[in-house]
Design a protein around this motif. Structure first.
Motif, PDB file in Angstrom:
ATOM      1  N   HIS A   9       1.192  -1.359   0.067  1.00  0.00           N
ATOM      2  CA  HIS A   9       0.063   0.305   0.517  1.00  0.00           C
ATOM      3  C   HIS A   9       0.764   1.199  -0.175  1.00  0.00           C
ATOM      4  O   HIS A   9       2.013   1.243   0.611  1.00  0.00           O
ATOM      5  N   LYS A  10       0.458   2.528  -0.568  1.00  0.00           N
ATOM      6  CA  LYS A  10       0.638   3.390  -0.754  1.00  0.00           C
ATOM      7  C   LYS A  10       1.140   4.453   0.817  1.00  0.00           C
ATOM      8  O   LYS A  10       2.158   5.102   0.703  1.00  0.00           O
ATOM      9  N   PHE A  38       1.371  -3.991   5.136  1.00  0.00           N
ATOM     10  CA  PHE A  38       0.790  -3.578   4.462  1.00  0.00           C
ATOM     11  C   PHE A  38       0.473  -3.875   3.319  1.00  0.00           C
ATOM     12  O   PHE A  38       0.482  -3.085   2.280  1.00  0.00           O
ATOM     13  N   ARG A  39       0.636  -5.637   3.024  1.00  0.00           N
ATOM     14  CA  ARG A  39       0.083  -5.570   1.588  1.00  0.00           C
ATOM     15  C   ARG A  39      -1.205  -5.079   1.094  1.00  0.00           C
ATOM     16  O   ARG A  39      -2.018  -5.084   2.011  1.00  0.00           O
ATOM     17  N   VAL A  40      -1.496  -5.649   0.335  1.00  0.00           N
ATOM     18  CA  VAL A  40      -2.544  -5.319  -0.480  1.00  0.00           C
ATOM     19  C   VAL A  40      -3.045  -5.816  -1.812  1.00  0.00           C
ATOM     20  O   VAL A  40      -3.011  -6.991  -2.324  1.00  0.00           O
ATOM     21  N   PRO A  41      -4.164  -7.323  -0.851  1.00  0.00           N
ATOM     22  CA  PRO A  41      -4.777  -8.603  -1.637  1.00  0.00           C
ATOM     23  C   PRO A  41      -5.741  -8.483  -2.564  1.00  0.00           C
ATOM     24  O   PRO A  41      -6.156  -7.427  -2.670  1.00  0.00           O
ATOM     25  N   THR A  66       6.489   4.415   6.575  1.00  0.00           N
ATOM     26  CA  THR A  66       6.532   3.335   7.987  1.00  0.00           C
ATOM     27  C   THR A  66       8.154   2.545   7.515  1.00  0.00           C
ATOM     28  O   THR A  66       8.817   1.603   8.118  1.00  0.00           O
ATOM     29  N   LEU A  67       8.263   1.834   6.496  1.00  0.00           N
ATOM     30  CA  LEU A  67       9.340   0.845   5.691  1.00  0.00           C
ATOM     31  C   LEU A  67      10.393   1.822   5.988  1.00  0.00           C
ATOM     32  O   LEU A  67      11.230   0.799   5.958  1.00  0.00           O
ATOM     33  N   LEU A  68      10.875   2.762   5.314  1.00  0.00           N
ATOM     34  CA  LEU A  68      11.628   3.890   5.836  1.00  0.00           C
ATOM     35  C   LEU A  68      12.157   4.151   6.266  1.00  0.00           C
ATOM     36  O   LEU A  68      13.779   2.995   7.178  1.00  0.00           O
ATOM     37  N   VAL A  69      11.489   3.740   7.520  1.00  0.00           N
ATOM     38  CA  VAL A  69      12.383   3.955   9.292  1.00  0.00           C
ATOM     39  C   VAL A  69      12.220   2.572   9.824  1.00  0.00           C
ATOM     40  O   VAL A  69      13.501   2.581  10.128  1.00  0.00           O
TER      41      VAL A  69
END
Length: 217
Positions: free
Chosen positions: A4-5, A51-54, A10-13
């Motif tokens: 997800h956008k 954060f997955r987008v199913p 969050t992923l950067l941190v």
């Protein structure tokens, strides 16, 4: 796996933290660093999973009320909705754990007629008072069956960011995304009293797919 956008910051941190602790643990702990690195990588993987987008097949709906989120039905009761409806309604509440997909979807099709963000507390999301005291958003849609349906994103004890993308006048399509909540949280849907409730407390829902209620035309 598509992410997800809302995952970018969050992923950067998380990536910086994992890289820093991995470097420090290898430098100072040697072989014992695995005791730090392995749990970190597990947590890092869980962030990706969150954060997955199913892929979901979203159908067109008119009378059906669709589960707005993945989670567990924790409340079905008659309440007085005092923010927008100013009337009695059936409240259906779905709790999302940190392991659920946290994409928020329109429960009904129609047009957005109301939206508002409320700052607030961070009680645990399954607490009954979280619906009126926690950080939350409220959205109302004039449905295709000519009913006013209210739904509310509610931040939980862990969640600290609610996002909703809709604006007044937008076309709402049941099952399609309108927002996102980070980590544990809840979503409430307020339906007309004569709605046929399909779900029951304890049911696990799949957002955008499962029918939780039907409204009469």
């Amino acid at each position: 796996m598509k992410l997800h956008k809302e995952s970018k910051g969050t992923l950067l941190v998380a990536s910086i933290v994992v890289a820093l602790f991995t470097f420090l643990s290898v430098h100072y702990l040697g072989m014992l660093s695995l005791l730090v690195i392995v749990p970190l990588l597990i947590l890092y993987g869980l962030v990706f999973w969150f954060f997955r987008v199913p892929k979901r097949e979203i159908l067109d709906h008119k009378e059906n009320v669709i589960a707005p989120v993945d989670g567990k039905v924790v409340m079905i009761k008659e309440v007085y909705e005092d923010e927008f409806l100013k009337d009695k309604a059936i409240q259906v509440s779905i709790f999302m754990s940190p392991l659920n997909v946290h994409i928020c979807r329109y429960p009904v099709s129609g047009n957005v007629i109301y939206k508002k963000y409320h700052p607030g507390k961070y009680l645990v999301a399954w607490h009954e008072k979280s619906s009126t005291e926690n950080e939350r958003t409220t959205v109302a849609v004039e449905s295709m069956t000519n009913h006013k349906v209210v739904f509310r994103q509610i931040a939980g004890y862990v969640a600290r960011r609610i996002v909703f993308y809709c604006t007044l006048g937008d076309e709402a399509k049941a099952g399609h995304e309108f927002g996102f909540i980070k980590f544990g949280s809840r979503m409430d849907v307020f339906l007309p009293l004569d709605s046929e409730i399909i779900c029951k407390i304890g049911d696990k829902t799949k957002g955008g797919v499962d029918v939780i209620a039907r409204m009469k035309e």
